[in-house]
Design a protein around this motif. Structure first.
Motif, PDB file in Angstrom:
ATOM      1  N   ALA A 125       5.321   4.437   9.238  1.00  9.75           N
ATOM      2  CA  ALA A 125       3.951   4.940   9.150  1.00  9.75           C
ATOM      3  C   ALA A 125       3.071   4.167  10.126  1.00  9.75           C
ATOM      4  CB  ALA A 125       3.423   4.801   7.728  1.00  9.75           C
ATOM      5  N   TYR A 126       1.822   4.628  10.251  1.00  8.80           N
ATOM      6  CA  TYR A 126       0.846   3.929  11.091  1.00  8.80           C
ATOM      7  C   TYR A 126      -0.298   3.442  10.215  1.00  8.80           C
ATOM      8  CZ  TYR A 126      -2.342   2.808  14.893  1.00  8.80           C
ATOM      9  OH  TYR A 126      -3.189   2.159  15.760  1.00  8.80           O
ATOM     10  N   ASP A 127      -0.556   2.153  10.263  1.00 13.07           N
ATOM     11  CA  ASP A 127      -1.618   1.528   9.487  1.00 13.07           C
ATOM     12  C   ASP A 127      -2.927   1.648  10.269  1.00 13.07           C
ATOM     13  OD1 ASP A 127      -3.354  -0.040   8.077  1.00 13.07           O
ATOM     14  OD2 ASP A 127      -2.049  -1.781   7.947  1.00 13.07           O
ATOM     15  N   GLU A 128      -3.764   2.588   9.870  1.00 10.56           N
ATOM     16  CA  GLU A 128      -5.017   2.836  10.585  1.00 10.56           C
ATOM     17  C   GLU A 128      -5.948   1.628  10.535  1.00 10.56           C
ATOM     18  OE1 GLU A 128      -5.891   5.295  12.400  1.00 10.56           O
ATOM     19  OE2 GLU A 128      -4.477   6.908  11.927  1.00 10.56           O
ATOM     20  N   GLU A 129      -5.975   0.949   9.386  1.00  8.62           N
ATOM     21  CA  GLU A 129      -6.900  -0.174   9.227  1.00  8.62           C
ATOM     22  C   GLU A 129      -6.577  -1.311  10.179  1.00  8.62           C
ATOM     23  OE1 GLU A 129      -8.355  -3.318   5.755  1.00  8.62           O
ATOM     24  OE2 GLU A 129      -7.155  -1.555   5.234  1.00  8.62           O
ATOM     25  N   ASN A 130      -5.314  -1.666  10.272  1.00  6.13           N
ATOM     26  CA  ASN A 130      -4.904  -2.775  11.146  1.00  6.13           C
ATOM     27  C   ASN A 130      -4.367  -2.314  12.492  1.00  6.13           C
ATOM     28  OD1 ASN A 130      -5.344  -4.980   9.194  1.00  6.13           O
ATOM     29  ND2 ASN A 130      -3.697  -3.973   8.049  1.00  6.13           N
ATOM     30  N   GLN A 131      -4.308  -0.991  12.680  1.00  5.96           N
ATOM     31  CA  GLN A 131      -3.869  -0.392  13.939  1.00  5.96           C
ATOM     32  C   GLN A 131      -2.495  -0.933  14.375  1.00  5.96           C
ATOM     33  OE1 GLN A 131      -7.034  -0.843  16.834  1.00  5.96           O
ATOM     34  NE2 GLN A 131      -8.230   0.793  15.907  1.00  5.96           N
ATOM     35  N   GLN A 132      -1.518  -0.704  13.533  1.00 12.30           N
ATOM     36  CA  GLN A 132      -0.165  -1.147  13.841  1.00 12.30           C
ATOM     37  C   GLN A 132       0.851  -0.251  13.122  1.00 12.30           C
ATOM     38  OE1 GLN A 132       0.640  -5.072  12.296  1.00 12.30           O
ATOM     39  NE2 GLN A 132      -0.410  -4.698  10.379  1.00 12.30           N
ATOM     40  N   TYR A 133       2.056  -0.237  13.663  1.00 12.28           N
ATOM     41  CA  TYR A 133       3.138   0.535  13.049  1.00 12.28           C
ATOM     42  C   TYR A 133       3.788  -0.304  11.943  1.00 12.28           C
ATOM     43  CZ  TYR A 133       2.532   3.325  17.260  1.00 12.28           C
ATOM     44  OH  TYR A 133       2.005   4.090  18.261  1.00 12.28           O
ATOM     45  N   VAL A 134       4.134   0.343  10.857  1.00 13.74           N
ATOM     46  CA  VAL A 134       4.683  -0.382   9.713  1.00 13.74           C
ATOM     47  C   VAL A 134       5.820   0.426   9.078  1.00 13.74           C
ATOM     48  CG1 VAL A 134       2.488  -1.514   9.193  1.00 13.74           C
ATOM     49  CG2 VAL A 134       3.030   0.681   8.106  1.00 13.74           C
ATOM     50  N   VAL A 135       6.545  -0.240   8.185  1.00 15.61           N
ATOM     51  CA  VAL A 135       7.542   0.431   7.352  1.00 15.61           C
ATOM     52  C   VAL A 135       7.107   0.256   5.904  1.00 15.61           C
ATOM     53  CG1 VAL A 135       9.929   0.401   6.514  1.00 15.61           C
ATOM     54  CG2 VAL A 135       9.462   0.139   8.955  1.00 15.61           C
ATOM     55  N   LEU A 136       6.961   1.380   5.210  1.00 16.70           N
ATOM     56  CA  LEU A 136       6.554   1.359   3.812  1.00 16.70           C
ATOM     57  C   LEU A 136       7.802   1.339   2.939  1.00 16.70           C
ATOM     58  CD1 LEU A 136       3.710   4.040   3.972  1.00 16.70           C
ATOM     59  CD2 LEU A 136       3.513   1.560   4.218  1.00 16.70           C
ATOM     60  N   LEU A 137       7.960   0.271   2.176  1.00 14.75           N
ATOM     61  CA  LEU A 137       9.150   0.072   1.348  1.00 14.75           C
ATOM     62  C   LEU A 137       8.784   0.256  -0.124  1.00 14.75           C
ATOM     63  CD1 LEU A 137      12.156  -0.919   1.274  1.00 14.75           C
ATOM     64  CD2 LEU A 137      11.231  -3.226   0.977  1.00 14.75           C
ATOM     65  N   ASN A 138       9.515   1.140  -0.794  1.00 15.26           N
ATOM     66  CA  ASN A 138       9.304   1.377  -2.213  1.00 15.26           C
ATOM     67  C   ASN A 138      10.570   1.035  -2.980  1.00 15.26           C
ATOM     68  OD1 ASN A 138       6.562   2.696  -2.676  1.00 15.26           O
ATOM     69  ND2 ASN A 138       7.368   3.918  -0.982  1.00 15.26           N
ATOM     70  N   LEU A 139      10.421   0.251  -4.040  1.00 17.25           N
ATOM     71  CA  LEU A 139      11.566  -0.206  -4.822  1.00 17.25           C
ATOM     72  C   LEU A 139      11.675   0.553  -6.138  1.00 17.25           C
ATOM     73  CD1 LEU A 139      11.162  -4.074  -4.375  1.00 17.25           C
ATOM     74  CD2 LEU A 139      12.491  -2.484  -2.972  1.00 17.25           C
ATOM     75  N   LYS A 140      12.900   0.601  -6.639  1.00 18.14           N
ATOM     76  CA  LYS A 140      13.125   1.160  -7.969  1.00 18.14           C
ATOM     77  C   LYS A 140      12.720   0.134  -9.017  1.00 18.14           C
ATOM     78  CE  LYS A 140      17.075   3.905  -6.389  1.00 18.14           C
ATOM     79  NZ  LYS A 140      18.537   4.134  -6.501  1.00 18.14           N
ATOM     80  N   GLU A 141      12.645   0.578 -10.255  1.00 18.62           N
ATOM     81  CA  GLU A 141      12.242  -0.318 -11.344  1.00 18.62           C
ATOM     82  C   GLU A 141      13.183  -1.510 -11.453  1.00 18.62           C
ATOM     83  OE1 GLU A 141       9.399  -1.355 -13.836  1.00 18.62           O
ATOM     84  OE2 GLU A 141       9.423   0.643 -12.874  1.00 18.62           O
ATOM     85  N   SER A 142      14.467  -1.282 -11.108  1.00 16.56           N
ATOM     86  CA  SER A 142      15.477  -2.343 -11.237  1.00 16.56           C
ATOM     87  C   SER A 142      15.237  -3.517 -10.288  1.00 16.56           C
ATOM     88  CB  SER A 142      16.873  -1.768 -10.967  1.00 16.56           C
ATOM     89  OG  SER A 142      16.945  -1.245  -9.630  1.00 16.56           O
TER      90      SER A 142
END
Length: 464
Positions: free
Chosen positions: A163-180
């Protein structure tokens, strides 16, 4: 200028001859029917699909009832590409068949392999990727594996998206974890944050793919990886690799087959024979026309050919073997042509100095000096071209890809193994031209000229 000692010729020539023999024929030990490789030779070279043919494999989910997303399919494709590149298999084709939720891969046979074995293909590139998160980024010096405690595995990851972080103007990876994985990750991020924002490393198949520093304690299982991506493609690459290690399904071979070469091994044998004949003719010309400088040039050219073969076969321990394609062979031939040209320029300059009345020693010194920059400039321009080809058409995380990244961020990724192979063989050929044609040959010639029987001007291009 200090004269080169007489034994230098014999030492340098012996080193070149040993390199030539071992790089072509290899060194092996035998125990019954088992052969162990000590030094890889030409027979160990992995040839491209266009020369030897190869395999065609289609991978898909073992459980056909599972719904496979495009992101997961891209993850499978990414990890297979990573495995191919790590094995220096540059002549490959891979694409994601989104309609059938499959990944199709074509790559060349291994050296000496004549029968296609689907099980072997799976073991080489198709096994399910193993993802792991570890405390810190330290590795064991012997095994190369992480030494920090295990935090998460692929089973704990729900998704990873670029994704692109508009606030900090940089490319990022959004990581989502399972409950475990939420509590373990919360504890790990708190530990590393309190430890001066130390990193948590991400590993795929025992290869560290990222080591972001902890900038905050993550308690909700939603993390952002940032700071190291210059383009969206860079962020997408990491997201794909993480996704590939967290797949909720096991891969299996859906179909397999063989690919016929466009040229074939027999044609390759004919090409090798033609190259040997050409080398003999060039050697005869150099010996007859340039005499002693020609003799030295032939030995230097042999060293250049041997060095090029060694750089492809995996002869040098620090460099892995490299897939050799038809364009790659063209790169070797072109670099050898540059090597012949370098020796001819030097020999002609020496001949001119001899006919101008200089002594043999003076002619060699002056001829070598006067020809240096002409040869140097020509070779440097070719090195630049080869580096650009490798940077544009090779892996984005390679040295040349990194150097060209400020320019390539404006263009789409174009990984073409055949062109990359051409650039690689051209580059190593020119490097060995510097080593053999501009260093070893001059040492040998200066040393050889000290032998009394060879101190005759006509042997260096003068009149009889």
């Amino acid at each position: 200028m200090k004269r080169t000692a007489r034994p230098v010729f014999f030492i340098v020539a012996l080193v070149i001859l040993v390199l030539a023999y071992t790089s072509i024929f290899g060194v092996y030990t035998y125990f019954g029917d088992r052969r162990d490789t000590i030094i890889r030779g030409a027979s160990d070279i992995r040839f491209g699909i266009d020369i030897r043919g190869g395999v065609d494999v289609t991978f898909g989910a073992k459980d056909t009832k599972i719904q496979v997303s495009e992101e997961q399919l891209d993850g499978v494709k990414a990890v297979i590409e990573e495995r191919l590149v790590l094995r220096n298999i540059t002549d490959y084709e891979i694409y994601a068949d989104t309609a059938n939720k499959q990944v199709v891969v074509r790559f060349p046979w291994e050296a000496g392999e004549s029968n296609y074995d689907p099980t072997k293909a799976i073991s080489e590139i198709g096994q399910t990727a193993q993802l792991a998160f570890h405390i810190g980024d330290a590795t064991d010096s012997e095994t190369g594996k992480p030494t920090g405690d295990l935090v998460l595995t692929g089973n704990d990851v729900a998704s990873a998206k670029a994704a692109y972080d508009e606030e900090n103007q940089q490319y990022v990876v959004l990581l989502n974890l399972k409950e475990s994985g939420k509590k373990a990750f919360a504890d790990a991020t708190k530990k590393q944050y309190d430890n001066n924002k130390a990193p948590i490393s991400i590993w795929l198949d025992d290869q560290m793919i990222s080591a972001p520093k902890v900038q905050a304690v993550i308690t909700n299982g939603e993390a952002t990886i940032s700071g190291s991506f210059e383009t969206m493609a860079d962020a997408q690459d990491l997201a794909n690799l993480i996704t590939s290690g967290s797949l909720p399904f096991e891969l299996e071979v859906k179909s397999s087959g063989t690919i016929n070469p466009t040229m074939g091994v027999k044609a390759l044998d004919a090409m090798v024979l033609a190259a040997a004949i050409a080398f003999v003719l060039i050697a005869a010309f150099m010996l007859i026309y340039y005499r002693v400088p020609g003799f030295v040039a032939v030995i230097a050219l042999l060293g250049q050919v041997a060095g090029s073969v060694a750089a492809v076969s995996g002869y040098f321990g620090i460099f892995n073997s490299f897939t050799l394609t038809l364009p790659g062979i063209a790169g070797i031939i072109l670099s050898i042509g540059m090597g012949v040209d370098a020796n001819v320029i030097t020999a002609e300059r020496i001949k001119e100095e001899i006919r101008a009345g200089k002594t043999i020693d003076g002619a060699i010194r002056s001829g070598s000096k006067e020809s240096f920059w002409a040869i140097f400039d020509g070779n440097i321009t070719v090195i630049i071209v080869a580096a650009v080809l490798m940077g544009v058409f090779g892996p984005s995380d390679s040295v040349f890809g990194w150097l060209l990244s400020p320019l390539m961020r404006w263009f789409p990724v174009a990984t073409t193994g055949a062109v990359y192979s051409f650039g690689y063989t051209l580059l190593v050929g020119i490097i060995f031209n510097f080593v053999m044609g501009m260093t070893a040959s001059r040492l040998m010639l200066s040393s050889l000229s000290r032998l009394k029987c060879l101190r005759k001007p006509w042997l260096y291009g003068g009149e009889r």
